[in-house]
Design a protein around this motif. Sequence first.
Motif, short mmCIF file in Angstrom:
data_model
loop_
_atom_site.label_atom_id
_atom_site.label_comp_id
_atom_site.label_asym_id
_atom_site.label_seq_id
_atom_site.Cartn_x
_atom_site.Cartn_y
_atom_site.Cartn_z
N ALA A 92 0.82 -1.21 0.00
CA ALA A 92 0.00 0.00 0.00
C ALA A 92 0.86 1.26 0.00
CB ALA A 92 -0.93 0.00 1.21
N ARG A 93 2.03 1.20 0.58
CA ARG A 93 2.91 2.36 0.65
C ARG A 93 3.93 2.39 -0.50
NH1 ARG A 93 4.90 4.05 6.47
NH2 ARG A 93 4.67 6.06 5.44
N GLY A 94 3.71 1.54 -1.50
CA GLY A 94 4.52 1.60 -2.71
C GLY A 94 5.91 1.05 -2.59
N ARG A 95 6.15 0.17 -1.61
CA ARG A 95 7.51 -0.34 -1.42
C ARG A 95 7.89 -1.39 -2.46
NH1 ARG A 95 7.94 4.12 1.16
NH2 ARG A 95 7.31 4.10 3.35
N TYR A 96 6.91 -1.96 -3.14
CA TYR A 96 7.21 -2.95 -4.17
C TYR A 96 7.12 -2.37 -5.57
CZ TYR A 96 6.30 -6.08 -0.23
OH TYR A 96 6.33 -6.69 1.00
N ALA A 97 6.82 -1.08 -5.67
CA ALA A 97 6.71 -0.45 -6.99
C ALA A 97 8.08 -0.27 -7.59
CB ALA A 97 5.99 0.89 -6.87
N ASP A 98 8.12 -0.05 -8.92
CA ASP A 98 9.40 0.21 -9.60
C ASP A 98 10.00 1.48 -9.06
OD1 ASP A 98 9.16 -2.01 -11.12
OD2 ASP A 98 8.25 -0.97 -12.83
N ARG A 99 11.27 1.44 -8.73
CA ARG A 99 12.00 2.60 -8.21
C ARG A 99 13.30 2.72 -8.97
NH1 ARG A 99 10.62 4.42 -3.00
NH2 ARG A 99 8.76 3.41 -2.22
N PRO A 100 13.89 3.93 -8.98
CA PRO A 100 15.21 4.06 -9.58
C PRO A 100 16.18 3.12 -8.90
CG PRO A 100 14.27 6.21 -9.17
CD PRO A 100 13.36 5.22 -8.52
N PRO A 101 17.05 2.42 -9.63
CA PRO A 101 18.01 1.50 -9.01
C PRO A 101 18.85 2.19 -7.97
CG PRO A 101 18.63 2.04 -11.27
CD PRO A 101 17.27 2.59 -11.06
N GLY A 102 19.13 1.44 -6.89
CA GLY A 102 19.90 2.00 -5.80
C GLY A 102 19.08 2.88 -4.88
N ASP A 103 17.73 2.93 -5.12
CA ASP A 103 16.91 3.79 -4.29
C ASP A 103 15.69 3.05 -3.75
OD1 ASP A 103 16.09 6.12 -3.02
OD2 ASP A 103 14.88 6.76 -4.73
N PRO A 104 15.88 1.86 -3.13
CA PRO A 104 14.76 1.18 -2.50
C PRO A 104 14.37 1.90 -1.22
CG PRO A 104 16.78 0.00 -2.06
CD PRO A 104 17.14 1.14 -2.98
N PRO A 105 13.24 1.50 -0.59
CA PRO A 105 12.83 2.17 0.64
C PRO A 105 13.94 2.19 1.68
CG PRO A 105 11.12 0.68 -0.14
CD PRO A 105 12.33 0.44 -0.98
N GLY A 106 14.12 3.28 2.36
CA GLY A 106 15.21 3.43 3.31
C GLY A 106 14.90 2.84 4.67
N VAL A 107 15.87 2.95 5.59
CA VAL A 107 15.72 2.41 6.94
C VAL A 107 14.55 3.08 7.66
CG1 VAL A 107 16.85 2.16 9.17
CG2 VAL A 107 18.16 1.81 7.08
N LEU A 108 14.47 4.40 7.55
CA LEU A 108 13.40 5.12 8.24
C LEU A 108 12.04 4.77 7.64
CD1 LEU A 108 15.03 8.63 8.76
CD2 LEU A 108 14.77 6.79 10.41
N SER A 109 11.97 4.59 6.33
CA SER A 109 10.70 4.22 5.69
C SER A 109 10.26 2.84 6.15
CB SER A 109 10.85 4.24 4.17
OG SER A 109 11.17 5.53 3.72
N THR A 110 11.21 1.90 6.24
CA THR A 110 10.88 0.55 6.70
C THR A 110 10.41 0.58 8.15
OG1 THR A 110 12.57 -0.35 5.20
CG2 THR A 110 11.76 -1.79 6.94
N THR A 111 11.06 1.38 8.97
CA THR A 111 10.64 1.51 10.37
C THR A 111 9.24 2.11 10.45
OG1 THR A 111 12.96 1.85 11.01
CG2 THR A 111 11.27 2.46 12.61
N GLY A 112 8.96 3.11 9.61
CA GLY A 112 7.63 3.69 9.59
C GLY A 112 6.57 2.68 9.19
N ASP A 113 6.90 1.82 8.20
CA ASP A 113 5.96 0.76 7.80
C ASP A 113 5.70 -0.19 8.96
OD1 ASP A 113 6.07 1.92 5.33
OD2 ASP A 113 7.39 0.41 4.45
N TRP A 114 6.74 -0.52 9.70
CA TRP A 114 6.60 -1.46 10.82
C TRP A 114 5.73 -0.87 11.92
CZ3 TRP A 114 8.65 -1.65 15.95
CH2 TRP A 114 8.59 -2.91 16.55
N LEU A 115 5.92 0.42 12.21
CA LEU A 115 5.08 1.07 13.22
C LEU A 115 3.62 1.11 12.76
CD1 LEU A 115 7.42 4.01 14.28
CD2 LEU A 115 6.93 1.91 15.56
#
Length: 501
Positions: A92-115
């Motif tokens: 839902a937060r677009g983490r599996y969508a196509d992104r520019p290479p080398g720019d996957p979701p960051g540590v803070l984004s992953t933590t936000g998803d977990w919360l």
Amino acid sequence: MGLAGAPPPRTASNRPRNKELNDLRRAPTVQRERSGPAATKRRTGRCLPVVIGAELVGLGIPAWLVLGAGGQSRAAVAAAVAALAWSGVRAARGRYADRPPGDPPGVLSTTGDWLLLIGVLAVLRTMTGDSADPATAVVALLPGLLVGIAIWGVRRLPWPGWQQRAVRRVLVVGEAPGVERAVQLLGSRADHPYSVVAAIPVGTTPLECEVQVPGRLAPAPADDDASTVLGGAFAHDADLALVVPGPQLSEERLRRLSWGLHDGGLPLSVLSELSGIAAGRVRPSAAAGLTLLHIAPPLRRGPQMVLKAVVDRTGAALGLLVLAPLLLLIGAAVRLGSNGPVFHRQIRHGQHNRPFTMWKFRTMVVDAESHRAQLAMANENDGPMFKMRRDPRVTGIGRLLRRTSLDELPQLLNVLRGDMSLVGPRPPLPDEVSRYDECELRRLAVRPGLTGLWQVSGRSDLSWQETVSLDLWYVDNWSVATDMGLMARTLRAVTDGRGAY
């Protein structure tokens, strides 16, 4: 003014009718097989099931084990629901969508998803009346966070062949000045996936950049705009059209061009006049038929500023403690290598243009500053910063220290005092600051750093304008995640030693 040998541009006076027009619109939509980078790029989507599966297993199995050990009834069902909710939140937060290479979701984004996952599961717990212990549930979900962060790190690694797979073959469309600017900027950096293969200029103005020109658009809107661009993309196997808006490529013409390109199966990107802004700070929205780009302000206060200060002070204290034997060894080598003090203290300007005393290991002869005026003509930097590749004032041990950047280690004291940060722009000298213009003064909006983009991007090999550009990007777009990445890249830059003199 289309492809060589094509008929002249069509306007309202010679517009094709009925069957001819329909044939023209259908012709570019023929799909073709690609054997180059575009085809390989599509194959990279095959790793997506692996990523999703790893995240499901990484959260589901540990959650099942922890909940089962805690005496939770139906532990397997609860773990499966949690794993599916985790995957749903990420999708839902677009983490599996196509992104520019080398720019996957960051540590803070992953933590936000977990919360957010914890919040979703808390709502489900309330709705179902589940009696699971909240503390046990949080512990059960923690491995999922760690796996998500680990996957983010793995996706950032420079896997062999990844850059080749990720290349986007770009066809630039626009007026000559805009095309020149886009081609020059995309060609000057290698930290992006876009490779310009051709250009379709608007009008007859010749291009100075060395790029293939398979066709041109007429100065005024014409019915063959889309077919000309699609033909150029077909000829050069481009998989993206990058359009540079301008007076001759107005809103209505761009809108109609987008219809034709999308009907022909060619993705379209529009170059914005905004530059130096990280994608994470841009949020698109629509109002009254208008497309709006909301730009988040740079981080100047808030939790990330507090976290940066904590990381700076803690990192500096631990660094001084762990590196104490090395610091003593270097100090002894400097003292025995030449006459003079071990440390070199120098006035630099920090945040908000406040002066402070910066500490370094001495790498030059004692009276080095008195000889600087004599070497002014030998300055190899094109700005106010003085740099000389073979500076005669540098001592023997000093060259080694500069080559390895070990002379910078005493600046951990400046970080501990709060004058500097572990990551930030290079701290300038007072005479450099006196020659700054308004744009360059913006480098002083944040604390200077022990390392930064300048350190990991070539150091003294960079031109003054490149150095300023990197620093300004950092000032406006820094985050704790960015700082962590730069500190990791610093080790490689120090080991490489490129640009250090």
